[in-house]
Design a protein around this motif. Structure first.
Motif, PDB file in Angstrom:
ATOM      1  N   THR A   1      -2.519 -13.277  12.341  1.00 16.78           N
ATOM      2  CA  THR A   1      -2.513 -13.113  10.882  1.00 16.78           C
ATOM      3  C   THR A   1      -3.502 -14.080  10.242  1.00 16.78           C
ATOM      4  OG1 THR A   1      -0.686 -14.696  10.639  1.00 16.78           O
ATOM      5  CG2 THR A   1      -0.089 -12.358  10.780  1.00 16.78           C
TER       6      THR A   1
ATOM      7  N   ARG B   1      -4.034 -17.682   5.004  1.00 19.26           N
ATOM      8  CA  ARG B   1      -3.744 -17.873   3.584  1.00 19.26           C
ATOM      9  C   ARG B   1      -2.715 -16.906   3.020  1.00 19.26           C
ATOM     10  NH1 ARG B   1      -9.024 -15.345   2.584  1.00 19.26           N
ATOM     11  NH2 ARG B   1      -8.745 -13.476   1.316  1.00 19.26           N
ATOM     12  N   ASP B   2      -2.577 -15.704   3.649  1.00 20.94           N
ATOM     13  CA  ASP B   2      -1.651 -14.726   3.067  1.00 20.94           C
ATOM     14  C   ASP B   2      -0.875 -13.918   4.099  1.00 20.94           C
ATOM     15  OD1 ASP B   2      -3.668 -13.186   4.086  1.00 20.94           O
ATOM     16  OD2 ASP B   2      -4.269 -12.265   2.178  1.00 20.94           O
TER      17      ASP B   2
ATOM     18  N   PHE C   1      -1.998 -11.702   6.204  1.00 16.90           N
ATOM     19  CA  PHE C   1      -2.539 -10.362   6.477  1.00 16.90           C
ATOM     20  C   PHE C   1      -2.760 -10.205   7.977  1.00 16.90           C
ATOM     21  CE2 PHE C   1      -5.923  -7.220   6.984  1.00 16.90           C
ATOM     22  CZ  PHE C   1      -5.467  -6.193   6.172  1.00 16.90           C
TER      23      PHE C   1
END
Length: 299
Positions: A25, A28-29, A31
């Motif tokens: 992933t 930072r988020d 994803f």
């Protein structure tokens, strides 16, 4: 086979990339990026090992409306694409186009048909082609200038990549490339939700086609078919088997890319590619892309 074009079944390779990588992933988020890492590595490995003249990736966009009209249950049993892979598909397409690999798709048309039509068009113009897919449907277009490059089977990855020419198709399926659609009509194709003739397996279907040449030949000789238990069933199921044949046969009449369009699709957008890889925190791939596309003579 000499210098050739690689035509790649996009979703087939994307699923392999997804399941072949750990769950990575973006920091930072969160994803998901596992399939993206696997995708880029897989494409570069293929390009390095096969050294093609050019390469194009084909994607589905909405499926085949013609096949759904013929058979509403076509592919209905397929599981939903896992959510993490669904999230990554649009980015896979962006990366593919930035890498100069086309990312060809068309609304309402199956990517298999687009790929098969392009492969046959290139072969007719004198080019050699390798189709990269585990989908046995592509065996029907194998010929003097078209080979099928099969990825390593998940159950036995040590087999590695295998290339099927016409003799290889006969060895694997017991029928010629021209008979593959008829063969699939008889045995069915579970991946596309096409039911074959109950009780008929690969060996029986191949034996019938070796003896009678085609599905129509088998149906014409239904009264003499062995084992005898299939005689009545063949006659009763004739129209459904002809429908199966329509579903398994490629539409080779589709428009294909011109020479100019092929050249345009091969254009690498290095700025966009490096930007995407940076955004995705794929720093090793970003450094590799810089080396590959800034100094293409090394690859």
């Amino acid at each position: 086979m000499t210098t050739k074009w690689l035509l790649i079944d996009g979703f087939n390779l994307a699923f392999r990339a997804f399941y072949g990588m750990p769950e990575l992933t973006r920091s930072r988020d969160g994803f998901p990026t596992g399939a993206l890492h696997g995708w880029v590595k897989s494409l570069w490995r293929l390009l390095d090992s096969q050294a093609p003249r050019g390469a194009l990736v084909f994607f589905d966009l909405g499926g085949s409306q013609e096949r759904l009209a013929l058979h509403p249950e076509y592919k209905a049993q397929r599981r939903e694409t896992p959510e993490p892979l669904q999230q990554q598909i649009p980015v896979i397409k962006q990366l593919t186009r930035a890498m100069g690999l086309g990312g060809i798709e068309r609304e309402g048309v199956e990517s298999d048909d687009l790929l098969a039509a392009q492969a046959v068009a290139l072969a007719h113009s004198g080019e050699a082609v390798q189709v990269v897919s585990a989908d046995k449907d592509f065996a029907q277009i194998v010929g003097e200038r078209i080979e099928l490059l099969l990825p390593p089977p998940t159950a036995n990855p040590r087999l590695g990549w295998r290339s099927l020419d016409p003799a290889g198709v006969v060895e694997k399926f017991g029928v010629t490339p021209a008979q593959i659609a008829d063969y699939l009509a008889l045995v069915g194709d579970t991946s596309d939700n096409i039911p074959g003739l109950a009780g008929v397996g690969p060996k029986t279907a191949a034996k019938w086609l070796q003896a009678h040449g085609s599905l129509e030949g088998v149906l014409a000789h239904a009264a003499q078919i062995k084992p005898e238990r299939f005689r009545e069933t063949l006659a009763a199921e004739a129209e459904r088997l002809r429908l199966n044949q329509q579903l398994t046969r490629f539409d080779l009449s589709l428009p294909t890319l011109s020479r100019a369009a092929l050249a345009q699709a091969q254009a690498v957008n290095l700025g966009e590619l490096l930007g995407l890889l940076g955004e995705l925190e794929m720093n090793t791939a970003r450094a590799e892309a810089t080396r590959r596309y800034a100094q293409p003579e090394l690859f």
